[in-house]
Design a protein around this motif. Structure first.
Motif, PDB file in Angstrom:
ATOM      1  N   VAL A 111     -42.827  71.799 105.377  1.00 36.97           N
ATOM      2  CA  VAL A 111     -43.180  73.216 105.307  1.00 36.97           C
ATOM      3  C   VAL A 111     -42.980  73.689 103.876  1.00 36.97           C
ATOM      4  CG1 VAL A 111     -42.655  75.534 106.137  1.00 36.97           C
ATOM      5  CG2 VAL A 111     -42.507  73.588 107.694  1.00 36.97           C
ATOM      6  N   LEU A 112     -43.995  74.331 103.331  1.00 39.13           N
ATOM      7  CA  LEU A 112     -43.946  74.847 101.973  1.00 39.13           C
ATOM      8  C   LEU A 112     -43.960  76.370 101.992  1.00 39.13           C
ATOM      9  CD1 LEU A 112     -46.563  72.525 100.188  1.00 39.13           C
ATOM     10  CD2 LEU A 112     -44.105  72.161 100.490  1.00 39.13           C
ATOM     11  N   GLU A 113     -43.128  76.958 101.148  1.00 41.95           N
ATOM     12  CA  GLU A 113     -43.192  78.405 100.932  1.00 41.95           C
ATOM     13  C   GLU A 113     -44.265  78.663  99.885  1.00 41.95           C
ATOM     14  OE1 GLU A 113     -39.832  81.702 100.297  1.00 41.95           O
ATOM     15  OE2 GLU A 113     -40.218  80.532  98.491  1.00 41.95           O
ATOM     16  N   CYS A 114     -45.229  79.487 100.239  1.00 42.50           N
ATOM     17  CA  CYS A 114     -46.367  79.740  99.349  1.00 42.50           C
ATOM     18  C   CYS A 114     -46.613  81.235  99.193  1.00 42.50           C
ATOM     19  CB  CYS A 114     -47.641  79.077  99.889  1.00 42.50           C
ATOM     20  SG  CYS A 114     -47.566  77.277  99.959  1.00 42.50           S
ATOM     21  N   TRP A 115     -47.120  81.590  98.041  1.00 42.26           N
ATOM     22  CA  TRP A 115     -47.528  82.972  97.791  1.00 42.26           C
ATOM     23  C   TRP A 115     -48.980  83.130  98.218  1.00 42.26           C
ATOM     24  CZ3 TRP A 115     -45.837  87.616  97.335  1.00 42.26           C
ATOM     25  CH2 TRP A 115     -46.635  88.629  96.786  1.00 42.26           C
ATOM     26  N   ASP A 116     -49.198  84.054  99.142  1.00 39.16           N
ATOM     27  CA  ASP A 116     -50.544  84.345  99.635  1.00 39.16           C
ATOM     28  C   ASP A 116     -51.132  85.438  98.749  1.00 39.16           C
ATOM     29  OD1 ASP A 116     -52.799  85.224 100.952  1.00 39.16           O
ATOM     30  OD2 ASP A 116     -51.897  85.150 102.949  1.00 39.16           O
TER      31      ASP A 116
END
Length: 340
Positions: A111-116
């Protein structure tokens, strides 16, 4: 690089047949024409610019070139030896999502934390390992999330592409980690994330709704202690940990173990510690306390009722495990609801 004298004037579309319609979350605008007389990198820049809506005339300014680099896809990398996606923090997962951090890793992927960039918020994106059985399971999960979305449009935040924070991240498990499948689905594959996997799944006895009740019990213990109850990646060790916390597995379950799991059993009982893989494995099992002691180390009130609830959720035999309705009527949960 030799300049391209002429480009095809027909739309640049992918004519390969698709089994599934592309998801709408990351489909860019159609590209109808590429200018004539551009060199290789210039062609790539124009394609990127049109996709991002930066230029309509085929001329890319320096500012637009910076935007292209900012939103460009990451370099092509091979998956690692276990099939996990290889990435670097700061990469663009797509033109919409920028990778901010790795939040966790599990059996099915990471799981990656990403900026939408579109929604202007951080999201968690689950990336499945490049292994067929995990991809197949992911497609089932996506289909189920899409079905949930149809019935819960006004309230549900589940989406096939990015859910709210995943359990591996901050110790707050979500329903996605449970058995997302349908009643009629073939049951020849393993379900549930490893740490929350029920004994009947490991022993190959078949599974149904009760395996999710077991998962809920493991999650409640994790929320109580701050750590996963069964931190293991090996079946025999996992079963030995269960026996350490809850006592011996029932004989009637062990004797029905499928051919893949019968190697863990000898003379009607779990082949432990004889089958122990290493001294470290033995230590990992021996350090676990009984369920009652584990809870009382971390709870200063209502410990008895909480233990009673867990004992109902974590019964070995799925037929005698509490149902979801029974669990909701348990005094511990009723008391917590009344306090609110």
């Amino acid at each position: 690089m030799e300049c391209l004298a002429e480009m095809l004037r027909a739309p640049l579309t992918d004519r390969r047949p698709r089994k599934r319609q592309r998801l709408g979350w990351d489909v860019g605008p159609e590209i109808h024409q590429v200018p004539i007389g551009l060199c290789g990198q210039e062609v790539a820049n124009v394609l990127a610019a049109v996709t991002l809506g930066l230029s309509s005339g085929g001329i890319v300014s320096s500012q637009e070139a910076q935007e292209i680099r900012r939103f460009a896809s990451p370099p092509l990398r091979e998956d690692d030896k276990d099939g996990h996606y290889v990435f670097a923090v700061g990469d663009n997962l797509t033109s919409r999502y920028r990778i901010n951090a790795k939040m966790g890793e599990g059996t099915f992927g990471q799981v990656l934390e990403c900026w939408d960039r579109e929604r202007k918020e951080m999201v968690a994106i689950k990336i499945i390992r490049g292994i067929k059985k995990y991809r197949d399971a992911a497609m089932i999960e996506i289909g189920m999330l899409e079905q949930l979305g149809k019935y819960e449009k006004s309230r549900s935040r589940f989406r096939p592409v990015h859910q709210r924070r995943d359990p591996i991240t901050n110790g707050c498990p979500s329903p996605v980690q449970l058995s997302t499948t349908y009643d009629q689905q073939d049951q020849t594959y393993v379900v549930s994330t490893r740490h929350y996997r029920a004994p009947e799944v490991i022993l190959g006895l078949g599974w149904s709704y009760p395996c999710d009740i077991w998962s809920v019990g493991c999650i409640l213990v994790e929320l109580c202690t701050g750590e996963a109850l069964f931190q293991t990646h090996e079946n025999l060790e996992h079963l030995a940990m269960m026996e350490r916390v809850f006592g011996p597995l029932p004989y009637h379950m062990l004797k029905r173990a499928d051919r893949h799991s019968e190697k863990y059993i000898r003379k009607g009982r779990l082949n432990w510690p004889e089958g122990c893989a290493s001294r470290d494995s033995m230590k990992a099992v021996m350090k676990l306390p009984r369920l009652q002691n584990l809870v009382m180390q971390n709870v200063d009130h209502s410990g008895g009722e909480f233990i009673d609830l867990l004992q109902g959720l974590l019964r070995y035999d799925p037929a005698s495990r509490l149902t979801a309705q029974e669990a909701l009527r348990h005094p511990f949960l009723r008391e917590q609801t009344e306090r609110r």
